[in-house]
Design an enzyme around this catalytic site. Structure first.
Site, PDB file in Angstrom:
ATOM      1  N   ASP A  93       6.142   2.311   1.987  1.00 35.97           N
ATOM      2  CA  ASP A  93       5.019   0.914   2.641  1.00 35.97           C
ATOM      3  C   ASP A  93       4.047   1.450   4.036  1.00 35.97           C
ATOM      4  O   ASP A  93       4.645   1.045   4.745  1.00 35.97           O
ATOM      5  CB  ASP A  93       5.795   0.093   2.081  1.00 35.97           C
ATOM      6  CG  ASP A  93       4.947  -1.338   2.676  1.00 35.97           C
ATOM      7  OD1 ASP A  93       4.012  -1.081   2.849  1.00 35.97           O
ATOM      8  OD2 ASP A  93       5.002  -2.329   2.904  1.00 35.97           O
ATOM      9  N   HIS A  94       3.089   1.779   3.760  1.00 34.98           N
ATOM     10  CA  HIS A  94       2.543   1.755   4.577  1.00 34.98           C
ATOM     11  C   HIS A  94       1.750   1.156   5.681  1.00 34.98           C
ATOM     12  O   HIS A  94       1.324   1.369   7.026  1.00 34.98           O
ATOM     13  CB  HIS A  94       1.484   2.485   4.310  1.00 34.98           C
ATOM     14  CG  HIS A  94       0.271   3.958   4.788  1.00 34.98           C
ATOM     15  ND1 HIS A  94       0.582   3.948   6.189  1.00 34.98           N
ATOM     16  CD2 HIS A  94      -0.700   4.740   4.730  1.00 34.98           C
ATOM     17  CE1 HIS A  94       0.401   5.024   6.327  1.00 34.98           C
ATOM     18  NE2 HIS A  94      -1.108   5.744   5.646  1.00 34.98           N
ATOM     19  N   ARG A  95       2.576  -0.291   5.045  1.00 39.75           N
ATOM     20  CA  ARG A  95       2.198  -0.685   6.605  1.00 39.75           C
ATOM     21  C   ARG A  95       3.355  -0.664   7.504  1.00 39.75           C
ATOM     22  O   ARG A  95       3.401  -1.130   8.451  1.00 39.75           O
ATOM     23  CB  ARG A  95       2.630  -2.871   5.734  1.00 39.75           C
ATOM     24  CG  ARG A  95       1.235  -2.523   4.553  1.00 39.75           C
ATOM     25  CD  ARG A  95       1.248  -4.648   3.622  1.00 39.75           C
ATOM     26  NE  ARG A  95       2.469  -4.013   3.562  1.00 39.75           N
ATOM     27  CZ  ARG A  95       3.241  -5.235   2.849  1.00 39.75           C
ATOM     28  NH1 ARG A  95       2.887  -6.539   3.174  1.00 39.75           N
ATOM     29  NH2 ARG A  95       4.492  -4.953   2.263  1.00 39.75           N
ATOM     30  N   PRO A 103       0.898  -0.955   0.206  1.00 41.19           N
ATOM     31  CA  PRO A 103       0.405   0.017  -0.263  1.00 41.19           C
ATOM     32  C   PRO A 103       1.123   1.304  -0.284  1.00 41.19           C
ATOM     33  O   PRO A 103       1.328   1.091   0.899  1.00 41.19           O
ATOM     34  CB  PRO A 103      -0.319   0.344   1.493  1.00 41.19           C
ATOM     35  CG  PRO A 103      -0.008  -1.434   2.043  1.00 41.19           C
ATOM     36  CD  PRO A 103       0.583  -1.444   1.251  1.00 41.19           C
TER      37      PRO A 103
END
Ligand code: CAO
Length: 549
Positions: free
Chosen positions: A521-523, A345
């Site tokens: 990476d939004h994780r 994401p």
């Protein structure tokens, strides 16, 4: 009220035919012509329609049962007046059905007493309007003599130099004769086949397809149906809402071959897009569906995201084309990009770094660079500044385990740089960049860029990166959104610096501004972390003395 048993009608000689779908459920109200069950022989799939309105009381068959003409399939409750069934068709010339069925309705009888008869007649099907007066070649005959076909099933396929088209049957029935063969050239109004259809349909239907077949046929009953009449029962107006418990695919439009293939492959037809006439699902559609599913599963390493692939198009229809194979690097890049795009994401933040002082310092080094036999561009400064920022913000120097359970925190800082080469994009790595001086980084950048462009990089040169810089600064552009180079969690996109008017609190002053884009990476990284990393990095670039802090 009366209870009536619906029996299997004349199946055109077919015996012991499998029930493949139950189209109604107990308690459901049904309309005349509504499908009750779907039968399938090795040649055809056929709906068994309800002869009159009522409420389904009991289903007398299950999916998988074998039935023949006369088998009881459904018990329905009807209004009493409906028990006196009018013969549906005046012409009962094929007396075998009619003789068997012509009895007076008897409200107390337990045996079948009344029938609806739709007798059969032969009908010639002609080529409909195909948009040209020219004769067109028959490339495929889609049916055989003896086939039971449904209205809309392809009879044959025509092909011009521009298009391929199915010619659908305008009505349901049995194929009695084929009047054309593969390779024949035919045009509008030519006879193509003779079908045995109900006499009512034959009387009401034109044989060409100038009008869509469904418009003319939707009120017709395709086969003889016998109806048993029994005693009175409860009120028909107690009608629960219909349609619970339909089998997968019962409500889609598909030909017999496609249905059979779907059952063999255990595919849900509702997931498949039909490309046949009026959206009918063809065998080819199932093949295409499977091809796409396999391609997606393979390109995702088997993750099965279900994302349909882009169909292949014959571009040569529009102009000259040639097929150019991808290089090995291009294939690897494509797979890596897709994997990253689908798994990560992405968030991208944008900012400009004031590199006025950096550039003036860099230019002051030009002579020294020559004497060192090297060149120094903004990139080594960016690498050094990113390494320093990663040290201060270690959450950018991680990877996520594939099970999503752990971060792997790295205690080394290696920076990858995207290099454009004639064979594709490669990312060699500057190791331990935080510990190196800018001259050393510049020399390594130049050496690795040269090696990359000459196709001499080794696998080791490209392994172990923690963070990537993709610089399009020498090429141009205001900004772009780089894709994270997984399993890293962030990447910096660098665009072309420009002198811009910047408000210093008192006046606009010309400053050299470098557009930057930070994707992550939004994780692994939240927006606030991203903002802090970016602000820190920009501060290093604006004042290189900070690199010493
Ligand atoms: N703004 C303005 N000018 C810039 C600049 C920027 N951001 N970055 C570089 N320049 C200037 C350099 O200073 C140099 O000019 P001078 O010789 O006058 O100093 C000129 O552009 C050419 O630089 P370069 O391309 O030779 O060197 P580099 O260090 O900037 O880049 C490398 C090296 C290997 C990164 C580059 O050759 C390259 O391959 N870039 C493409 C990367 C890429 O494809 N990224 C996309 C990946 S995703 O598809």
């Amino acid at each position: 009220m009366s209870i009536e048993i619906i029996h299997v009608p004349d199946l055109g000689g077919a015996d012991s035919v499998e029930v493949i779908e139950l189209s109604v459920s107990p308690g459901e109200s049904v309309e005349p012509e509504q499908s009750l069950v779907v039968l399938e022989s090795d040649k055809a799939t056929m709906d068994i329609p309800c002869p009159k309105a009522g409420i389904v009381k009991n289903l007398l068959v299950n999916v998988g049962d074998k039935v023949s003409e006369g088998s009881a399939i459904v018990e329905i409750e009807t209004a009493a007046a409906d028990t006196e069934i009018e013969p549906a068709v005046a012409n009962s010339s094929e007396g075998d059905v009619a003789d068997n069925l012509k009895q007076e309705a008897d409200p107390v009888a337990e045996k079948p007493v009344t029938t609806v008869d739709v007798s059969l007649a032969e009908q010639t099907v002609q080529v409909p309007d195909i948009g040209t007066d020219q004769a067109v070649e028959v490339v495929e005959i889609s049916v055989s003599v003896g086939d039971q076909i449904a209205e809309g099933d392809a009879l044959l396929v025509l092909e011009t130099d521009k298009a391929t088209m199915d010619i659908p049957s305008p009505f349901s029935g049995e194929v009695v004769k084929l009047l054309v063969g593969e390779g024949d050239k035919i045009k509008q109004s030519d006879d193509i086949a003779v079908l045995r259809v109900s006499a009512q349909i034959a009387a009401d239907t034109t044989t060409t397809l100038d009008t869509p077949a469904t418009d003319t046929l939707s009120e017709q009953t395709p086969a003889a149906v016998s109806v048993a009449v029994a005693g009175d029962s409860s009120d028909v107006s107690d009608t629960p809402e219909a349609s619970a418990g339909l089998m997968p695919g019962a409500d889609v439009y598909a030909g017999p071959a496609a249905r059979q293939l779907a059952r063999e492959l255990e595919l849900d037809l509702r997931r498949v897009t039909g490309t046949g006439p009026r959206g009918r699902i063809l065998k080819e559609d199932l093949n295409e569906y499977l091809k796409n599913a396999v391609a997606i599963a393979e390109s995702n390493g088997g993750s099965g995201s279900g994302i349909p692939s882009v169909p292949d198009i014959d571009f040569s229809k529009f102009g000259d084309t040639e097929v150019v194979p991808l290089t090995k690097i291009q294939k690897l890049t494509a797979a890596n990009m897709q994997r990253s795009w689908l798994n990560v994401p992405h968030v991208t933040q944008f900012d400009d770094a004031d590199i006025t002082e950096l550039e003036s310092f860099r230019k002051s080094l030009k002579q020294e660079a020559e004497s060192r036999d090297t060149k120094i561009t903004p990139l080594p400064f960016l690498i050094k500044a990113c390494a320093h920022t990663l040290k201060a913000h270690p959450e950018f120097n991680r990877s996520i385990s594939s099970d999503g359970e752990h971060f792997i925190q790295k205690h080394y800082i290696n920076i990858g740089m995207a290099v454009d080469t004639p064979k594709g994009l490669v990312v060699p790595v500057i190791r331990h960049a935080a510990e190196k001086g800018i001259w050393q980084i510049a020399e390594e950048v130049n050496a690795l860029a040269l090696k990359a462009k000459e196709g001499k990089l080794t696998a080791a040169d490209m392994q172990g990166g923690c963070f990537t810089i993709s610089s399009l600064g020498a090429i141009g552009g205001n900004g772009f959104t780089p894709i994270v180079n997984t399993p890293e969690v962030a990447i910096l996109g660098v665009s072309k610096s420009q002198t811009k008017p910047v408000w210093n609190g008192e006046e606009f002053v010309p400053r050299l501004m470098l557009p930057l884009a930070l994707s992550y990476d939004h994780r692994a990284i939240n927006g606030a972390d991203g903002g802090r990393f970016f602000t820190f990095l920009i501060a290093q670039l604006a004042d290189l003395r900070r690199l010493a802090l």
